[in-house]
Design an enzyme around this catalytic site. Structure first.
Site, short mmCIF file in Angstrom:
data_model
loop_
_atom_site.label_atom_id
_atom_site.label_comp_id
_atom_site.label_asym_id
_atom_site.label_seq_id
_atom_site.Cartn_x
_atom_site.Cartn_y
_atom_site.Cartn_z
N HIS A 307 0.85 -1.18 0.00
CA HIS A 307 0.00 0.00 0.00
C HIS A 307 0.88 1.23 0.00
CE1 HIS A 307 -3.12 2.85 1.08
NE2 HIS A 307 -3.96 1.94 0.63
N ASP A 364 -8.13 -4.92 -0.08
CA ASP A 364 -8.67 -5.55 -1.29
C ASP A 364 -8.27 -7.00 -1.45
OD1 ASP A 364 -10.27 -3.57 -2.20
OD2 ASP A 364 -8.57 -2.43 -2.92
N1 ACO Z 1 4.30 -7.50 -5.19
C1 ACO Z 1 5.65 -7.56 -5.31
N2 ACO Z 1 6.47 -6.51 -5.06
C2 ACO Z 1 5.91 -5.36 -4.66
C3 ACO Z 1 4.51 -5.24 -4.51
C4 ACO Z 1 3.69 -6.36 -4.79
N3 ACO Z 1 2.36 -6.29 -4.67
N4 ACO Z 1 4.20 -3.97 -4.11
C5 ACO Z 1 5.38 -3.34 -4.00
N5 ACO Z 1 6.39 -4.17 -4.32
C6 ACO Z 1 7.84 -3.86 -4.26
C7 ACO Z 1 8.27 -2.98 -5.41
O1 ACO Z 1 8.70 -3.75 -6.51
C8 ACO Z 1 9.39 -2.19 -4.77
O2 ACO Z 1 10.52 -3.02 -4.68
P1 ACO Z 1 12.00 -2.37 -4.79
O3 ACO Z 1 12.11 -1.44 -3.63
O4 ACO Z 1 12.91 -3.54 -4.73
O5 ACO Z 1 12.04 -1.66 -6.12
C9 ACO Z 1 8.90 -1.96 -3.33
O6 ACO Z 1 8.04 -3.08 -3.07
C10 ACO Z 1 8.14 -0.67 -3.13
O7 ACO Z 1 7.08 -0.63 -4.09
P2 ACO Z 1 6.49 0.70 -4.72
O8 ACO Z 1 5.82 0.36 -6.01
O9 ACO Z 1 7.54 1.76 -4.73
O10 ACO Z 1 5.42 1.10 -3.65
P3 ACO Z 1 4.30 2.14 -3.88
O11 ACO Z 1 3.98 2.70 -2.53
O12 ACO Z 1 4.62 3.10 -4.97
O13 ACO Z 1 3.09 1.24 -4.44
C11 ACO Z 1 1.18 -0.16 -4.58
C12 ACO Z 1 2.03 0.80 -3.70
C13 ACO Z 1 0.87 0.51 -5.92
C14 ACO Z 1 -0.14 -0.43 -3.85
C15 ACO Z 1 1.97 -1.46 -4.78
O14 ACO Z 1 2.27 -2.05 -3.54
C16 ACO Z 1 1.24 -2.48 -5.66
O15 ACO Z 1 1.35 -2.41 -6.89
N6 ACO Z 1 0.46 -3.42 -5.04
C17 ACO Z 1 -0.33 -4.36 -5.81
C18 ACO Z 1 -1.62 -3.70 -6.27
C19 ACO Z 1 -2.61 -3.49 -5.15
O16 ACO Z 1 -2.88 -4.40 -4.35
N7 ACO Z 1 -3.19 -2.27 -5.11
C20 ACO Z 1 -4.23 -1.94 -4.13
C21 ACO Z 1 -3.84 -0.81 -3.27
S1 ACO Z 1 -5.05 -0.61 -2.04
C22 ACO Z 1 -6.22 0.34 -2.71
O17 ACO Z 1 -6.13 0.99 -3.71
C23 ACO Z 1 -7.47 0.35 -1.93
#
Ligand code: ACO
Length: 428
Positions: A307, A364
């Site tokens: 998140h 979610d």
């Molecule tokens: N699976 C695997 N790796 C992940 C995931 C995931 N779901 N989420 C983040 N990471 C990793 C990234 O690759 C990154 O790794 P790194 O530091 O080695 O490059 C690190 O964790 C940080 O990730 P970011 O993308 O920078 O985190 P950000 O805060 O920008 O993104 C997000 C948050 C978009 C929710 C992300 O975690 C994601 O894509 N999750 C899956 C989609 C999801 O479940 N979205 C629902 C959000 S809740 C809502 O809207 C109600």
């Protein structure tokens, strides 16, 4: 701490005031930056460090896992309030007393018909259309059927627009799902509560009496409450920024629905179920998918994990996990998808990649599982999120307009070509 931030650029030093919120959050007020520095701006893609407004609606602390609407803790609201009370609190600032709540509900019921011509617009969509696109279009179309513009100086105008959309939006949601399922379009029943009526509009079969299952009603109430607001997320920021051009409430909401559609935001609950289905179809090997999620050369991400702001746990996920268990027990659901979900959850919670990056199941991850058990089609899941988020969007739009916020218009740093002469087409 001093209440001034100092910025040194070369020889020059600039001072900016710090502003503090009621929960002691601190921001550097850079409103004067560009003028003071002769054109220097800040850049912050994704707005990870940028506050777009001051807001009195929702407080969340991602590090501590705190979420409060109008100061009320989400845990107490989910346990003790219903969705309509929470909607009132979000929009008007305090929980309603009995009289206020009854009036609010009866005003909503008075507007619960949708012009029959809206059906014709719905009929023109193919059954395969994604419900979020349909809902966004129908919400925008409502403007044409309710063309009176809102004078924001008038409390009455504002109130009428709010109760209208709270009344009509569930009808659109019900119609969108019924069209998908090939069921006749119906209206609600005024004798039912707000959430019971939503269930009636979605699930009433033409050849059966409708009974409210209290366990499902309780879970739906909780899901809607948990999704009702989340401060300046992507769709809410969209509603505020579209509204900042003085576009109307319904048009701003329609834009918010489009923003919510994406799989990185509201579309995640659909993406979770699709991911679980894909893992099942591929033999149910959760370890394989864990490895894919960790592989930087693989675009696969574990949907429902991580998140932007909750970096320890999602307080909503804790509440909804309990409701999910209740619904599954009550309905006696035996679903192989659930075992895959439980397997992924356990592996991720113990895997250093996920632990180090503070990637926990978000709301979610569980909401899709409940919606599936309720018999809601997968591509309707994000519509259910929109239904919950509606009062939050309304509250944020209202706050933005009443605060007379300026039109949202970020700047940029241009990195394209420098000036170059036009070349005639035969010489390119
Ligand atoms: N699976 C695997 N790796 C992940 C995931 C995931 N779901 N989420 C983040 N990471 C990793 C990234 O690759 C990154 O790794 P790194 O530091 O080695 O490059 C690190 O964790 C940080 O990730 P970011 O993308 O920078 O985190 P950000 O805060 O920008 O993104 C997000 C948050 C978009 C929710 C992300 O975690 C994601 O894509 N999750 C899956 C989609 C999801 O479940 N979205 C629902 C959000 S809740 C809502 O809207 C109600």
């Amino acid at each position: 701490m001093s209440d001034i931030a100092k910025l040194q650029i070369g020889e020059n030093s600039f001072e900016f005031p710090l502003i503090k919120g009621t929960e002691n959050e601190v921001a550097i007020d850079v409103k004067s930056l560009r003028n003071a520095t002769n054109g220097i701006i800040t850049i912050d893609p994704g707005f990870k460090n940028t506050g777009s407004c001051e807001s009195a609606i929702t407080f969340l602390d991602g590090e501590k896992g705190i979420l409060r609407y109008r100061g009320y803790p989400i845990e107490q609201l989910a346990e003790k309030a219903d969705f309509l009370e929470v909607s009132y609190a979000l929009i008007f600032g305090d929980l309603p007393n009995k009289e206020q709540l009854d009036k609010f509900h009866s005003d909503i019921k008075a507007h619960s018909l949708v012009d029959d011509d809206v059906r014709k617009i719905l009929e023109a969509f193919p059954k395969t259309a994604h419900p979020m696109g349909v809902l966004s279009s129908l919400t925008s179309a409502l403007t044409a059927f309710n063309p009176i513009s809102v004078n924001i100086e008038s409390r009455e105008d504002m109130y009428n627009a709010i109760v209208r959309i709270l009344a009509k939006f569930p009808v659109l949601v019900g119609w969108t799902m019924r069209k998908k399922k090939g069921l006749h379009l119906n209206y609600g029943k005024k004798s039912l509560g707000y959430v019971e009526n939503i269930m009636y509009m979605m699930f009433k079969e033409p050849n059966e009496d409708f009974q409210v299952n209290p366990v499902i009603k309780n879970a739906l109430d909780k899901l809607l409450i948990l999704h009702a607001d989340h401060e300046q997320n992507c769709s809410t920021s969209t509603v505020r920024i579209v509204g900042s051009s003085h576009a109307g409430l319904f048009a701003s909401l329609s834009a918010g629905i489009s923003a919510l559609w994406g799989p990185l935001h509201g579309g995640a609950n659909q993406a979770v179920l699709e991911m679980l289905e894909a893992i099942k179809a591929d033999g149910g090997d959760t370890k394989k998918y864990m490895a894919k999620a960790k592989d930087k050369n693989d675009p696969f991400r574990l949907m429902g994990f991580g998140h932007r702001v909750y970096k320890n746990f999602d307080p909503r996920a804790k509440i909804i996990k309990v409701a999910a268990d209740e619904v599954l027990n009550d309905l006696g659901v035996e679903d192989p998808i659930l075992n895959i979900a439980r397997g992924l959850e356990q592996e991720a919670l113990n895997d250093p990649y996920f632990v180090e990056r503070k990637l926990y199941p978000n709301v979610d991850f569980y909401s899709g599982i409940i919606y599936r058990a309720m018999g809601i089609p997968v591509d309707m899941f994000t519509v259910m999120f929109a239904l919950g988020r509606l009062p939050g969007w309304i509250a944020q739009w209202k706050e933005m307009r009443l605060n007379k916020e300026p039109i949202g218009r970020p700047r940029q740093i241009y990195i394209g070509e420098n000036i170059r002469p036009f070349v005639d087409i035969d010489k390119r």
